[in-house]
Design an enzyme around this catalytic site. Structure first.
Site, short mmCIF file in Angstrom:
data_model
loop_
_atom_site.label_atom_id
_atom_site.label_comp_id
_atom_site.label_asym_id
_atom_site.label_seq_id
_atom_site.Cartn_x
_atom_site.Cartn_y
_atom_site.Cartn_z
N TYR A 1 1.08 -3.31 0.45
CA TYR A 1 0.74 -4.69 0.09
C TYR A 1 1.74 -5.23 -0.93
O TYR A 1 1.87 -4.69 -2.03
CB TYR A 1 -0.67 -4.77 -0.49
CG TYR A 1 -1.77 -4.34 0.45
CD1 TYR A 1 -1.57 -4.27 1.84
CD2 TYR A 1 -3.02 -3.99 -0.03
CE1 TYR A 1 -2.58 -3.87 2.69
CE2 TYR A 1 -4.05 -3.60 0.82
CZ TYR A 1 -3.82 -3.53 2.18
OH TYR A 1 -4.83 -3.13 3.02
N SER A 2 2.41 -6.30 -0.56
CA SER A 2 3.45 -6.90 -1.40
C SER A 2 4.48 -5.87 -1.84
O SER A 2 5.11 -5.99 -2.89
CB SER A 2 2.84 -7.60 -2.63
OG SER A 2 2.15 -8.77 -2.26
#
Length: 329
Positions: free
Chosen positions: A59-60
């Site tokens: 995530y990110s």
């Protein structure tokens, strides 16, 4: 907030789990909140009794874990159940992905550093790795448990036979087996109810569904930024059947006088075998609406209005799955 055991383990988790794909940096996905917008929502979730937080190094590209780590700093560690994942590529190097011993060891250490903690309560393999022997993966996971870096293990997004075989591999060699399965489940995608969820119920494995709103489709806002920019939504829920189900959810919500997102979430919360549902929220208002949905129970007639549109489809077994459009009823 309600709390339940995660599978047959003694670990107590909230009935809602805070998903963190929404938090990090919009440089990764346009609809992701930056740190200034993410922090108040994360803090509010903890204050309102959500102790279960789901993360992933993917995530990110690590920023999400760092943002969450700073947001929860100061919260007594024993009050939190932190869960992170690995599998997807974190760089250009061939060994920065998958479920090899090397990548698992590297991923665990990197996640701990970003989160600012000595251990993770649950560590999840994000998908199935066909290129790595199951025994290698299960031994690596067992070793990081013995090293005190993680306490339980879970799995996500794979075929039921793969999950069952990994568990049997662990048992055969005296290694730690999985206590949870994180699979996609919502009114527009129910294929996991055929084999995966019945297997988990039989084995006493906790089921923690993600995407209860079908990537936002069932929120009642089909034209949201995420629906317009997230390829996952178009690839997995762009068919006529999914759209018809989304309209049915809106219809039930209007008759009830609640939000479509609450109806969609209630549908998942009350499915057989479900332990804790992952939620992705962008504001404290959405968080409160999700918590209220725990008290919503659909009538048989309401469920029929939603379920009658469903038709079978191919299984989504990783983030890159693009489904063949279904024939609508």
């Amino acid at each position: 907030m309600e709390y339940v055991n995660l599978g047959r383990s003694g670990l107590k988790v909230s009935r809602l789990c805070l998903g963190t794909m929404t938090f990090g940096t919009p440089a990764w996905r346009k609809w992701v909140l930056d740190e200034s917008a993410s922090t108040p929502v994360i803090k509010a979730a903890v204050e309102k009794g959500i102790n279960f937080i789901d993360l992933a190094n993917f995530y990110s590209m690590g920023v999400s874990e760092a943002v969450v780590g700073r947001a929860i700093k100061g919260t007594p560690r024993h009050k939190l159940v932190l869960q992170s994942k690995c599998f997807y590529a974190m760089g250009d190097d061939i060994n920065e992905q998958g479920l090899s011993r090397k990548h698992i060891m590297d991923a665990v250490d990197a996640s701990l550093q970003r989160l600012g903690t000595d251990y993770m309560d649950v560590f999840v393999i994000h998908a199935f790795d066909a290129s790595t022997p199951m025994e290698e993966t299960m031994r690596a996971l067992d070793d990081v448990i013995r090293a005190g870096k993680i306490r339980y293990i879970g799995a996500s997004t794979m075929y039921a036979w793969q999950f069952a075989k990994m568990n049997e591999t662990a048992r055969l060699h005296g290694l730690t087996s999985f206590i949870s399965m994180q699979c996609q489940l919502n009114a527009a995608y129910r294929e996991e109810e055929r084999e995966m969820i019945p297997y988990c119920m039989n084995e006493g494995i906790g089921v923690t569904p993600f995407s209860p709103l079908a990537r936002g489709l069932l929120s009642g806002n089909i034209d949201s930024l995420r629906n317009k920019t997230d390829n996952f939504t178009a690839d997995q829920y762009g068919d006529e059947t999914s759209i018809n189900i989304a309209k049915a959810v809106v219809k039930v919500a209007q008759q009830r006088g609640v939000k479509a997102s609450q109806v969609a979430l209630a549908w998942v919360n009350n499915r057989p075998g479900v332990t804790s549902t992952l939620i992705g929220v962008e504001s404290i208002e959405q968080l409160d609406e999700n918590i209220t949905a725990l008290q919503i129970y659909l009538t048989p007639q309401e469920s029929l209005e939603i379920d009658r549109w469903y038709t079978p489809c191919d299984v989504i077994n990783d983030y890159n799955t693009k489904r063949i459009p279904r024939v609508a009823r």
